[in-house]
Write a protein that holds these residues in place. Structure first.
Motif, short mmCIF file in Angstrom:
data_model
loop_
_atom_site.label_atom_id
_atom_site.label_comp_id
_atom_site.label_asym_id
_atom_site.label_seq_id
_atom_site.Cartn_x
_atom_site.Cartn_y
_atom_site.Cartn_z
N PRO A 23 -31.02 -8.53 41.09
CA PRO A 23 -30.94 -9.63 40.12
C PRO A 23 -30.01 -9.33 38.94
O PRO A 23 -29.48 -10.25 38.33
CB PRO A 23 -32.38 -9.81 39.65
N PHE A 24 -29.79 -8.06 38.64
CA PHE A 24 -28.92 -7.69 37.53
C PHE A 24 -27.43 -7.85 37.87
O PHE A 24 -26.59 -7.85 37.00
CB PHE A 24 -29.21 -6.26 37.06
N GLU A 25 -27.12 -8.02 39.15
CA GLU A 25 -25.75 -8.24 39.59
C GLU A 25 -25.43 -9.73 39.76
O GLU A 25 -24.27 -10.09 39.87
CB GLU A 25 -25.49 -7.52 40.92
N CYS A 26 -26.44 -10.57 39.77
CA CYS A 26 -26.24 -12.00 39.99
C CYS A 26 -26.06 -12.74 38.66
O CYS A 26 -26.98 -12.77 37.84
CB CYS A 26 -27.44 -12.58 40.74
N PRO A 27 -24.91 -13.37 38.46
CA PRO A 27 -24.69 -14.10 37.21
C PRO A 27 -25.55 -15.36 37.08
O PRO A 27 -25.70 -15.89 35.98
CB PRO A 27 -23.21 -14.45 37.26
N ASP A 28 -26.13 -15.82 38.18
CA ASP A 28 -26.96 -17.02 38.14
C ASP A 28 -28.43 -16.72 37.88
O ASP A 28 -29.20 -17.63 37.59
CB ASP A 28 -26.83 -17.78 39.46
#
Length: 64
Positions: A23-28
């Motif tokens: 989740p820390f890599e997903c900008p959404d």
């Protein structure tokens, strides 16, 4: 089923990205919800794994 304060919080707290597993890599992915402690946090997208705990909903303003 989780009970959230509004539909926007429900959407963001339960959002799962089909591209990014982390989740820390997903900008959404904006909100992390800890089901065990019933706590919400805003993800800080700066390349790390920081989260700021929030006590009020950023969409409807209700106390979390």
């Amino acid at each position: 089923m989780d009970k959230h304060c509004c539909e926007d919080m429900k959407y963001h707290a339960n959002f799962n990205c089909n591209i990014h597993e982390d989740p820390f890599e997903c900008p959404d992915k904006l909100i992390l919800f800890d089901k065990r402690d019933n706590e919400y946090g805003l993800i800080i997208h700066d390349g790390g794994t920081s989260v700021i705990e929030i006590l009020f909903c950023p969409w409807c303003g209700k106390k979390l």
